[in-house]
Structure formats: C-alpha cells, structure tokens
Design a protein around this motif. Sequence first.
Motif, mmCIF file in Angstrom:
data_model
loop_
_atom_site.group_PDB
_atom_site.id
_atom_site.type_symbol
_atom_site.label_atom_id
_atom_site.label_comp_id
_atom_site.label_asym_id
_atom_site.label_seq_id
_atom_site.Cartn_x
_atom_site.Cartn_y
_atom_site.Cartn_z
ATOM 1 N N UNK A 157 6.118 -7.389 -19.158
ATOM 2 C CA UNK A 157 5.655 -8.509 -18.340
ATOM 3 C C UNK A 157 6.201 -8.388 -16.916
ATOM 4 N N UNK A 158 7.452 -7.984 -16.770
ATOM 5 C CA UNK A 158 8.045 -7.799 -15.451
ATOM 6 C C UNK A 158 7.322 -6.676 -14.709
ATOM 7 N N UNK A 159 7.073 -5.564 -15.395
ATOM 8 C CA UNK A 159 6.340 -4.462 -14.774
ATOM 9 C C UNK A 159 4.931 -4.864 -14.378
ATOM 10 N N UNK A 160 4.257 -5.606 -15.242
ATOM 11 C CA UNK A 160 2.907 -6.083 -14.919
ATOM 12 C C UNK A 160 2.897 -7.034 -13.742
ATOM 13 N N UNK A 161 3.893 -7.898 -13.663
ATOM 14 C CA UNK A 161 3.984 -8.837 -12.546
ATOM 15 C C UNK A 161 4.192 -8.101 -11.230
ATOM 16 N N UNK A 162 5.112 -7.154 -11.225
ATOM 17 C CA UNK A 162 5.370 -6.397 -10.000
ATOM 18 C C UNK A 162 4.157 -5.553 -9.615
ATOM 19 N N UNK A 163 3.504 -4.961 -10.598
ATOM 20 C CA UNK A 163 2.315 -4.158 -10.322
ATOM 21 C C UNK A 163 1.176 -5.031 -9.794
ATOM 22 N N UNK A 164 0.987 -6.209 -10.386
ATOM 23 C CA UNK A 164 -0.048 -7.134 -9.919
ATOM 24 C C UNK A 164 0.247 -7.596 -8.499
ATOM 25 N N UNK A 165 1.517 -7.861 -8.184
ATOM 26 C CA UNK A 165 1.880 -8.260 -6.827
ATOM 27 C C UNK A 165 1.538 -7.155 -5.838
ATOM 28 N N UNK A 166 1.787 -5.909 -6.212
ATOM 29 C CA UNK A 166 1.460 -4.790 -5.331
ATOM 30 C C UNK A 166 -0.051 -4.669 -5.135
ATOM 31 N N UNK A 167 -0.812 -4.860 -6.194
ATOM 32 C CA UNK A 167 -2.270 -4.773 -6.085
ATOM 33 C C UNK A 167 -2.810 -5.874 -5.173
ATOM 34 N N UNK A 168 -2.270 -7.079 -5.287
ATOM 35 C CA UNK A 168 -2.695 -8.173 -4.411
ATOM 36 C C UNK A 168 -2.405 -7.826 -2.954
ATOM 37 N N UNK A 169 -1.261 -7.228 -2.699
ATOM 38 C CA UNK A 169 -0.935 -6.870 -1.322
ATOM 39 C C UNK A 169 -1.752 -5.683 -0.820
ATOM 40 N N UNK A 170 -2.170 -4.778 -1.700
ATOM 41 C CA UNK A 170 -3.079 -3.701 -1.290
ATOM 42 C C UNK A 170 -4.418 -4.291 -0.884
ATOM 43 N N UNK A 171 -4.931 -5.213 -1.673
ATOM 44 C CA UNK A 171 -6.200 -5.868 -1.345
ATOM 45 C C UNK A 171 -6.054 -6.674 -0.056
ATOM 46 N N UNK A 172 -4.901 -7.294 0.140
ATOM 47 C CA UNK A 172 -4.678 -8.079 1.353
ATOM 48 C C UNK A 172 -4.676 -7.213 2.606
ATOM 49 N N UNK A 173 -4.290 -5.963 2.466
ATOM 50 C CA UNK A 173 -4.267 -5.079 3.634
ATOM 51 C C UNK A 173 -5.650 -4.897 4.250
ATOM 52 N N UNK A 174 -6.700 -4.988 3.454
ATOM 53 C CA UNK A 174 -8.040 -4.822 3.999
ATOM 54 C C UNK A 174 -8.386 -5.907 5.011
ATOM 55 N N UNK A 175 -7.840 -7.093 4.816
ATOM 56 C CA UNK A 175 -8.138 -8.173 5.736
ATOM 57 C C UNK A 175 -7.129 -8.281 6.875
ATOM 58 N N UNK A 176 -5.942 -7.751 6.675
ATOM 59 C CA UNK A 176 -4.909 -7.882 7.700
ATOM 60 C C UNK A 176 -4.877 -6.661 8.615
ATOM 61 N N UNK A 177 -5.428 -5.538 8.185
ATOM 62 C CA UNK A 177 -5.378 -4.305 8.961
ATOM 63 C C UNK A 177 -6.053 -4.516 10.320
ATOM 64 N N UNK A 178 -5.371 -4.217 11.416
ATOM 65 C CA UNK A 178 -5.977 -4.387 12.743
ATOM 66 C C UNK A 178 -7.175 -3.456 12.923
ATOM 67 N N UNK A 179 -8.171 -3.944 13.620
ATOM 68 C CA UNK A 179 -9.369 -3.153 13.834
ATOM 69 C C UNK A 179 -9.747 -3.229 15.303
#
Length: 186
Positions: A157-179
């Motif tokens: 559960x701890x590994x899944x939580x940390x992995x899910x947090x990383x995936x959310x932040x990867x997806x967030x990079x698409x909207x925060x990345x300067x263009x």
Amino acid sequence: MLFNSLDKLKRTMVMMIICLLFAGLTMFVIPVSYIPILGKVLGFGFLVLAILKILDFISSKKAMINYIGLSLGLLAGFFGILLFSFDGLFLVLLNWLTGTLPILLGGVGLYNALTYARRSGRKGWWMLIILSCLLLLFGTILFVNPWAGDPRGVLQVIGGTLFYSAVVYVISLFWIWPFQQHDGSE
C-alpha cells in the motif's frame, strides 16, 4: 515572472517524481524481513545527524539559526533513539508518513493548479484539480488502512501510494510545463 516560477516548479517536480518512483518501487520489492533492519539503519542515521548538529553548534557563532539547527538535531537524535528502542515503530511511522504525504502533495498540487496552471491559459487545467483532490482522498483513505496487520500489505500500500503520487505529478507536468507563446508576428 510567471514562467520563471513555472520553470523552478518543473525542476522541483521532476526531482520529486524521481524520488517518489524510486521509493514506491523499493517498497514493492523490499522483503518484509528487512523492515527491522531499515528501522535500525534509519535510527542510526538520525543519531549521526544529531551528533553532527551538536558538533556544528559547538563550533558556531551561536546565532539563532544555529539554535534552530541544534533543536532539529536533538529532535533527530530523539527519533533515532526511539527507532532503536521500539521494533515496530519504523513501519508505523512509515504508514503515517505515507498517509500524510499524499495529503500534502494534493494540497500543493491544488495550490499549483489554481495559481499557475489556471493563469497559464492552457486547456484542461481543471484536470489538475481533480487529480489533486483524488490524491487528497487517497491520502485520507490510507489512514483507514485495512492491511495494517499484514506488513507485506502495508509495504505494498505504501509503494502504491508513492507510485500513484509520482504518476499524478507526471500528469501534472503536462499542464505546468512552460511553453512558447506565438503572437502571430512571424
């Protein structure tokens, strides 16, 4: 100003993603028999940090920041002694930290979505709000962990939580990345 803040945020998020992915995958792979050893190693690390902070304080000019560093060092030493004294404390602290981390990351993600992504003018910025709220919800549900009695389940559960947090932040990079803005003057 906005794009400088976004660039700094981007670098911070990439580093956080790398750390979260590594920590999450480590929790999936680590054997349950290593949990007490990891607790002892972390306790030893805290004790070494405490000794270093005390020695740093002795050789300092005794400014306010040095007193703060000494207090943090003594607190680290206290946690080191606790981790050496109680065997199951490492897993309990890891469970609480992993429940708190998605809540904090969800709050930061919500703040970033409302301050940076919304002002950047990108389409779909509201998706960050949904992902951050799911991260907040996932963190609060983690405190009611039904696998609290099984150490292997807790690690997964701890590994899944940390992995899910990383995936959310990867997806967030698409909207925060300067263009680049094209003003049509070409």
